[in-house]
Scaffold this motif. Structure first.
Motif, PDB file in Angstrom:
ATOM      1  N   ALA A  18       1.271   5.486  -7.726  1.00  0.00           N
ATOM      2  CA  ALA A  18      -0.225   6.819  -7.744  1.00  0.00           C
ATOM      3  C   ALA A  18       0.477   7.996  -7.535  1.00  0.00           C
ATOM      4  O   ALA A  18      -0.059   9.517  -8.082  1.00  0.00           O
TER       5      ALA A  18
ATOM      6  N   THR B  72       0.953  -1.515   0.148  1.00  0.00           N
ATOM      7  CA  THR B  72       0.082  -0.121   0.067  1.00  0.00           C
ATOM      8  C   THR B  72       0.802   0.983   0.077  1.00  0.00           C
ATOM      9  O   THR B  72       0.212   2.027  -1.164  1.00  0.00           O
TER      10      THR B  72
ATOM     11  N   GLY C  65       1.303   3.222  -3.396  1.00  0.00           N
ATOM     12  CA  GLY C  65       1.122   4.984  -3.350  1.00  0.00           C
ATOM     13  C   GLY C  65       2.073   5.546  -3.669  1.00  0.00           C
ATOM     14  O   GLY C  65       1.698   7.219  -4.292  1.00  0.00           O
TER      15      GLY C  65
ATOM     16  N   CYS D 230      -5.946   7.671   0.314  1.00  0.00           N
ATOM     17  CA  CYS D 230      -5.215   6.323   0.400  1.00  0.00           C
ATOM     18  C   CYS D 230      -7.313   5.989   1.476  1.00  0.00           C
ATOM     19  O   CYS D 230      -6.821   4.636   1.722  1.00  0.00           O
TER      20      CYS D 230
ATOM     21  N   ALA E 205       4.734   5.362   4.634  1.00  0.00           N
ATOM     22  CA  ALA E 205       4.620   5.941   3.353  1.00  0.00           C
ATOM     23  C   ALA E 205       5.956   6.946   3.446  1.00  0.00           C
ATOM     24  O   ALA E 205       6.879   7.359   2.435  1.00  0.00           O
TER      25      ALA E 205
ATOM     26  N   PHE F 106      -0.246  12.274   0.687  1.00  0.00           N
ATOM     27  CA  PHE F 106      -0.944  10.762   0.858  1.00  0.00           C
ATOM     28  C   PHE F 106      -1.273  10.757   1.654  1.00  0.00           C
ATOM     29  O   PHE F 106      -1.224  10.751   3.298  1.00  0.00           O
TER      30      PHE F 106
ATOM     31  N   VAL G 232      -2.346  11.458  -3.624  1.00  0.00           N
ATOM     32  CA  VAL G 232      -2.989   9.933  -2.822  1.00  0.00           C
ATOM     33  C   VAL G 232      -3.742   9.720  -2.299  1.00  0.00           C
ATOM     34  O   VAL G 232      -3.359   9.905  -1.196  1.00  0.00           O
TER      35      VAL G 232
ATOM     36  N   ASN H 236      -4.099  10.068   4.378  1.00  0.00           N
ATOM     37  CA  ASN H 236      -5.045   8.642   5.109  1.00  0.00           C
ATOM     38  C   ASN H 236      -5.837   9.159   5.683  1.00  0.00           C
ATOM     39  O   ASN H 236      -6.518   8.634   6.793  1.00  0.00           O
TER      40      ASN H 236
ATOM     41  N   LEU I 213      -6.752   4.994  -4.148  1.00  0.00           N
ATOM     42  CA  LEU I 213      -5.637   4.246  -3.891  1.00  0.00           C
ATOM     43  C   LEU I 213      -6.300   2.776  -3.304  1.00  0.00           C
ATOM     44  O   LEU I 213      -6.989   2.837  -2.290  1.00  0.00           O
TER      45      LEU I 213
ATOM     46  N   THR J   1      -5.168  -1.284  -3.005  1.00  0.00           N
ATOM     47  CA  THR J   1      -4.153  -1.773  -2.762  1.00  0.00           C
ATOM     48  C   THR J   1      -4.166  -2.974  -3.577  1.00  0.00           C
ATOM     49  O   THR J   1      -3.079  -3.048  -4.492  1.00  0.00           O
TER      50      THR J   1
END
Length: 327
Positions: A114, A106, A110, A218, A136, A194, A216, A196, A254, A256
């Motif tokens: 991505a 992931t 990512g 996620c 990440a 990134f 990205v 989350n 994203l 996985t």
């Protein structure tokens, strides 16, 4: 917790006794209505997730009793699965067995695929003390990012992100508007975000992404318990897509599973980092399957850093007849 007989293996199946399974905050999205078009788990369904275990019965020639394997069948003491659903744990590929429970693909996909990470990029990772976010940020640094910034939910987590995980800077997203906090640490903007969390952190990042920046998407930590507004007074949590148009941004969701064909490539790169101690697996282990629900609630409340693993204990050897059925 529900008790049931362990089915025996049919042809082509393997019985696995679970030793460890991972808790994943994203499972909350399948446990109730959070306003997303996702399937919901019904009462009696097993919560899915990555798990490690030992083969205790097999009708498939590729797996023998005693093999250590991983699967995605989640919170259970025993799993009965087709052999194709299992991966053999190979410490020549990933040096720690628990690495097979980490969201390595992931984080890697990512950023690399991505997010199109480039050397010198300024990268912002929200939820940086979590399992995905922590990896990440470390991968971004190892792949040559110029500056890696993280956000977390407490001063202690901020200190962990910078002091233990090696981020260049981090801030507490509860301590004032995110746009101000992030802008102070990245005055020239960011190249890759990134995400989350969604919510206010996504809204702020989109405003600060440079032309042709990449976001990205996620995770959704900000709404895993239902939609909620930004925490700070006057904080904007609504995404302004005008910035995406003006700066020609790329916002990419994203999942996985879309990158399963890149797993070997990711592990080939990550394995040596783990073996050399350059990448840290941030893990907390909780003992007892009966403690998994409480630990899951604590995870959603932000009580942990990194990956939370549940160690299944107290399984008697005579719990079930695991011999293959005659067909």
């Amino acid at each position: 917790m529900e008790l049931a007989e362990v089915p025996t293996a049919r042809p082509g199946q393997v019985v696995v006794r679970t030793t460890l399974f991972a808790l994943d905050a994203a499972a909350r999205l399948f446990l109730g209505d959070v306003g997303l078009p996702l399937p919901r788990l019904a009462p009696g369904d097993v919560v899915p997730g990555a798990a490690l275990g030992e083969v205790v019965a097999s009708t498939d020639p590729d797996f023998a009793v005693g093999d250590e394997v991983c699967h995605q069948l989640g919170w259970r003491e025993f799993a009965v699965a087709d052999a194709a659903a299992l991966r053999r744990v190979d410490t020549a590929v990933l040096p720690s067995p628990t690495a097979y429970l980490a969201p390595l693909l992931t984080a890697w996909a990512g950023l690399v695929v991505a997010g199109e990470l480039r050397p010198g990029d300024t990268v912002f990772v929200s939820g940086a003390a979590g399992a995905v976010g922590g990896l990440a940020g470390q991968i971004a640094r190892l792949r040559g990012a110029g500056r890696v910034i993280g956000s977390a939910g407490s001063p202690a987590k901020v200190a962990h992100v910078t002091g233990t995980l090696g981020f260049d800077a981090a801030f507490d997203h509860r301590d004032g508007p995110v746009l101000e906090r992030l802008g102070a640490l990245a005055p020239d903007g960011i190249d890759v975000y990134f995400d989350n969390t969604g919510g206010a952190q996504l809204a702020a990042a989109v405003r600060l992404l440079r032309p042709h920046g990449r976001a990205v998407l996620c995770g959704l930590l900000d709404r895993q318990n239902g939609p909620r507004p930004g925490r700070a007074d006057g904080e904007e949590a609504t995404l302004d897509l005008g910035y995406a148009i003006a700066n020609r941004l790329t916002l990419r969701g994203l999942r996985t599973a879309d990158f399963a064909d890149r797993r070997a490539e990711a592990e080939q790169e990550i394995g040596p980092w783990l073996a050399a101690g350059r990448l840290r697996l941030d893990e907390t282990i909780v003992d007892g399957i009966e403690n998994a629900p409480h630990a899951f609630v604590d995870l959603l409340r932000g009580a942990f850093t990194g990956r939370v693993l549940v160690r299944v204990v107290g399984q008697p050897d005579d719990k079930a007849d695991l011999s293959p059925r005659d067909e």
